[in-house]
Enzyme design. Structure first.
Site, PDB file in Angstrom:
ATOM      1  N   LYS A   1       1.089  -1.277   0.200  1.00 20.10           N
ATOM      2  CA  LYS A   1       0.071   0.118   0.248  1.00 20.10           C
ATOM      3  C   LYS A   1       0.941   0.609   0.055  1.00 20.10           C
ATOM      4  CE  LYS A   1      -3.154   2.368   3.113  1.00 20.10           C
ATOM      5  NZ  LYS A   1      -4.360   2.352   1.982  1.00 20.10           N
TER       6      LYS A   1
ATOM      7  N   SER B   1     -19.088  10.007   4.418  1.00 18.34           N
ATOM      8  CA  SER B   1     -17.751  10.664   5.038  1.00 18.34           C
ATOM      9  C   SER B   1     -17.381  11.739   3.655  1.00 18.34           C
ATOM     10  CB  SER B   1     -17.041   9.452   4.650  1.00 18.34           C
ATOM     11  OG  SER B   1     -16.847   8.865   3.219  1.00 18.34           O
TER      12      SER B   1
ATOM     13  N   HIS C   1     -13.668   6.089  -6.360  1.00 12.76           N
ATOM     14  CA  HIS C   1     -13.138   6.273  -6.658  1.00 12.76           C
ATOM     15  C   HIS C   1     -12.058   5.359  -7.413  1.00 12.76           C
ATOM     16  CE1 HIS C   1     -15.928   3.648  -4.280  1.00 12.76           C
ATOM     17  NE2 HIS C   1     -14.606   2.699  -3.721  1.00 12.76           N
TER      18      HIS C   1
ATOM     19  N   CYS D   1     -20.272   6.983  -3.132  1.00 14.15           N
ATOM     20  CA  CYS D   1     -19.768   7.056  -2.571  1.00 14.15           C
ATOM     21  C   CYS D   1     -19.612   7.710  -1.601  1.00 14.15           C
ATOM     22  CB  CYS D   1     -19.107   5.577  -2.274  1.00 14.15           C
ATOM     23  SG  CYS D   1     -18.824   3.994  -0.849  1.00 14.15           S
TER      24      CYS D   1
ATOM     25  N   ASP E   1     -26.542   2.320   5.732  1.00 10.65           N
ATOM     26  CA  ASP E   1     -26.207   2.235   4.974  1.00 10.65           C
ATOM     27  C   ASP E   1     -26.121   0.153   4.767  1.00 10.65           C
ATOM     28  OD1 ASP E   1     -25.276   4.764   4.450  1.00 10.65           O
ATOM     29  OD2 ASP E   1     -23.170   4.290   4.868  1.00 10.65           O
TER      30      ASP E   1
ATOM     31  N   GLU F   1     -24.511   3.188  -6.045  1.00  8.89           N
ATOM     32  CA  GLU F   1     -23.343   4.094  -7.483  1.00  8.89           C
ATOM     33  C   GLU F   1     -24.133   3.036  -8.509  1.00  8.89           C
ATOM     34  OE1 GLU F   1     -21.300   1.758 -10.278  1.00  8.89           O
ATOM     35  OE2 GLU F   1     -21.983   0.491  -8.859  1.00  8.89           O
TER      36      GLU F   1
END
Length: 755
Positions: free
Chosen positions: A22, A434, A695, A727, A600, A666
């Site tokens: 990562k 968020s 994304h 999202c 959710d 989505e």
């Protein structure tokens, strides 16, 4: 005894003990390092993984299970299946990551769930005009790297049938398997090149065969493997399938002229054992028996697994011991969890512990039960400890009465009450929940845990972020606001840390997609809510603005799907317990004056059983759990839910039955297709199709969003449509969030004026 039995795995976690992959990948994306640094880090990780598997006693070690982003994307790259828009990007890593993440100008491939797991894969785009060209560099290079370490590996490649069944033709003009005849020669070429490089076995994964497939598909499976097996120069072929029972595909694979099959014998796939026996076995073939779950973290029942292996010895030429699927789906090492009760740790098995389990089972199969008697005794003691623990069963939770699961009045009556209270325009704008999780927020949480930041200082830091988020949304002109969730580390873990019955890990990272890793909590026992979890943050945010602020909760099905769920009771019972805990939170939010509450359920579709025959029972308890959590409110309290990154057609009836006032979905990557699906299903409530693929790092233009909204309003009435991203925005940065939300509001204003 089968003295040739070996221990093996399908795949292993990619990230490294400290999530080195990562860090290296994100450093490359940010421009802090170059391609060489990323490739060097990946090479070092692969070397460490192979050495770890060898040192653990694994006899047959895989290669090509490693990926910089996603193994399905790697297969598209292997076959040269690169869409024209991505082919225009410079060759190499930039093109590869453009397919995965997009660029400022180029949208990425669509992303969706890998069967019923929480892993996401990139959906290949294929059509009649796709040109396939083999590029075997990755599997050949990784095989050679391992060989240099003295390790002869078994390359693993997604099989041709599953690759095509997982792909999509954006034009809709081709059936998936129409392209088989064009890619099978490339697989044959790859097999020949791997054999020339020294490979003795190659594993071709066909997980799509555990889903319902028509006879015509199974006929093509037989044809494909007959063709590949007829190649004169090739390694031995191991066809692998996992996640469920094979059903009608089992006799097809058993009859195929390949040398081995890898089959899952855990969970619902345990039925494969009786099916294999009824078939008369696969004498003369190698069987890689998945008797240790690769998807959950509970210690295996070694005595029962060994019993299954002993039975399988009667049904195959050789029996090797393996997890059910790749260990990609579990964390790396439970011994890193120093904060958990040692007794609880003894119940758990992460990837490294599963290696020990399969090696023990191999030894028991080769040398007999007396050779592993002590290991079996210790395992039995751990299983007994868990079964008797007061953590696991709590009488007060089990005795709680269920409440009603229907709203008092139908949607139309509720809609009027909510409109009277909220006064929203057509096409109201909002976000999913968020806002960006900044470095400062992550640092504040880390310092609070370490004791370097007082609780009071932490609380003020969170309030300051909420004030900023509310101000941003008001200035942008959004209609329904969110508090931004600065206090939440993860949408499931945050709640798990406050619910009895859940355990949170510190180092239990699992890949969700690309460089996105999550720490799924563990549901160890009966679930209840000891105290309110979100009320203080929601009410504080609402005190800052006259506009409605959503209360934000994660639904019961998603809490299960994104946790490691207990395996000692039906999932529906665990979902009921979580739903009742959430019902208490919903009631407290409503009592505190929160008019819009979002629960959710992005995992509703991903948890759908792979076999059609099993779906009705699942959807029954899943929908009931959502209703149980949400239906105790007044008519004028608006209930939202959210789902993302899945194919929703199979669950449209369930979505309707959930009876949320508003569902956000989505839709950007799929070009608003879900809106037409909902319209065709006469969806009766309100819908928020996503107009921003969060994304991808690209910022959609106002005109692009206008186009999405015009498509949506052509299929669905504007007074029942919402406008929102796909999202949550936690992975994005504030500059792109502000720019895109400004475009979203501008586009909505323009489309409202057109109505």
């Amino acid at each position: 005894m089968t003295s040739t039995s070996r221990a093996t795995v399908h795949g292993y976690p990619r990230q490294g003990a400290n999530r080195q992959l990562k860090k290296a990948t994100e450093a490359y994306w940010a421009g802090r390092t170059g391609a060489d640094a990323l490739l060097d880090a990946a090479r070092e990780l692969r070397s460490q993984r192979w050495a770890e598997l060898r040192d653990a006693g694994v006899d047959d070690i895989p290669s090509n299970d490693f990926s910089l982003y996603d193994h399905v994307l790697d297969t598209a790259w292997l076959l040269g299946a690169i869409p024209a828009r991505h082919a225009a990007v410079a060759q190499g890593l930039d093109r590869y990551f453009a397919m995965a993440r997009g660029t400022a100008d180029v949208p990425p491939l669509e992303m969706t769930k890998w069967f019923d797991t929480n892993y996401h894969y990139l959906v290949p785009e294929l059509g009649p005009d796709t040109t396939f060209t083999l590029d075997p560099t990755k599997p050949l290079t990784e095989f050679a790297e391992a060989l240099e370490q003295g390790i002869l590996t078994r390359p693993v490649v997604l099989g041709p049938v599953s690759f095509l069944l997982l792909a999509k033709d954006p034009t809709g003009s081709a059936q998936p398997l129409d392209l088989l005849d064009r890619i099978v020669p490339l697989y044959a070429d790859l097999l020949g090149q791997l054999r020339a490089a020294g490979a003795e076995w190659v594993q071709l994964d066909e997980p799509a065969l555990v889903t319902d497939q028509p006879e015509a598909v199974l006929e093509r499976v037989a044809e494909v493997y007959a063709v590949l097996a007829a190649e004169r120069v090739r390694p031995k072929i191991l066809v692998a399938s996992y996640f469920d029972r094979l059903g009608d595909a089992l006799p097809v694979l058993a009859a195929a002229p390949v040398e081995g099959l890898a089959i899952d014998f855990t969970g619902p796939a345990a039925a494969n054992l009786d099916d294999l026996a009824a078939l008369g076995g696969i004498q003369g073939k190698r069987l890689v028996a998945g008797v240790v779950t690769g998807r959950n973290i509970w210690a295996a029942d070694l005595a029962a697994a060994l019993g299954a292996l002993e039975r399988l010895q009667e049904l195959a030429g050789t029996v090797d011991v393996a997890p059910s699927c790749s260990l990609l789906h579990v964390p790396l090492d439970v011994t890193l969890e120093r904060d958990l009760d040692p007794e609880v740790v003894s119940w758990l098995s992460f990837a490294r512990q599963k290696l020990a389990e399969i090696v023990t089972l191999r030894d028991g199969l080769v040398e007999g039960r007396p050779a592993v008697e002590e290991a079996l005794r210790r395992n039995a003691d751990r299983l007994a400890s868990r079964a008797a623990s007061p953590i696991v069963r709590v009488a007060a939770v089990r005795d709680r009465e269920e409440a009603g699961v229907r709203r008092n009045r139908p949607y139309e009556a509720r809609r009027q009450a909510q409109q009277d209270r909220l006064g929203l325009p057509d096409l109201p704008t909002t976000t999913i929940g968020s806002f960006p999780q900044t470095a400062d927020l992550r640092k504040a949480r880390a310092e609070l845990r370490a004791g370097r930041l007082s609780d009071e200082a932490y609380q003020e830091a969170m309030r300051a972020e909420i004030r900023s988020v509310i101000t941003d949304q008001e200035e942008l002109g959004l209609d329904v606001l969110v508090h931004g969730e600065p206090e939440r580390n993860d949408m499931v873990q945050y709640f798990a840390e406050q619910l009895d019955g859940f355990l949170a890990t510190r180092h239990g990272w699992v890949q969700s997609y690309g460089s996105r890793y999550v720490r799924p909590p563990i549901i160890a026992g009966d679930v209840s809510r000891p105290a309110p979890m979100t009320v203080q943050w929601s009410t504080y945010a609402q005190s800052l603005t006259p506009r409605p602020v959503k209360g934000m909760l994660t639904g019961p099905v998603t809490m299960l799907a994104w946790s490691f769920v207990r395996d000692d009771q039906p999932r529906g019972e665990t979902a009921r317990q979580v739903a009742l805990a959430l019902r208490d939170e919903v009631a407290d939010l409503e009592e505190a004056g929160i008019a819009v509450i979002q629960v959710d359920e992005p995992a509703l579709r991903e948890t759908l059983p792979l076999r059609t025959a099993d779906r009705a029972a699942y959807l029954d308890w899943a929908v009931t759990a959502f209703q149980l959590a949400t239906t105790g409110v007044r008519d004028d309290t608006q209930i939202h839910t959210h789902m993302c990154y899945a194919e929703f057609g199979d669950v449209l009836r369930a979505i309707i039955d959930m009876d949320a006032d508003v569902i956000s979905l989505e839709a950007a990557r799929s070009q608003m297709a879900i809106v037409a699906d909902l319209a065709a299903a006469t969806y009766p409530n309100e819908v928020g199709p996503g107009v921003w693929d969060i994304h991808s790092p690209r910022i959609p233009t106002t005109n692009e969003i206008v186009g999405y909204l015009r498509t949506a309003t052509a299929d669905f009435p504007a007074n029942r449509l919402w406008v929102n991203p796909d999202c949550g925005l936690k992975t994005r940065g504030y500059p792109e969030v502000r720019a895109t939300l400004a475009n979203l509001v501008a586009a909505t204003t323009r489309v409202r004026a057109e109505a």
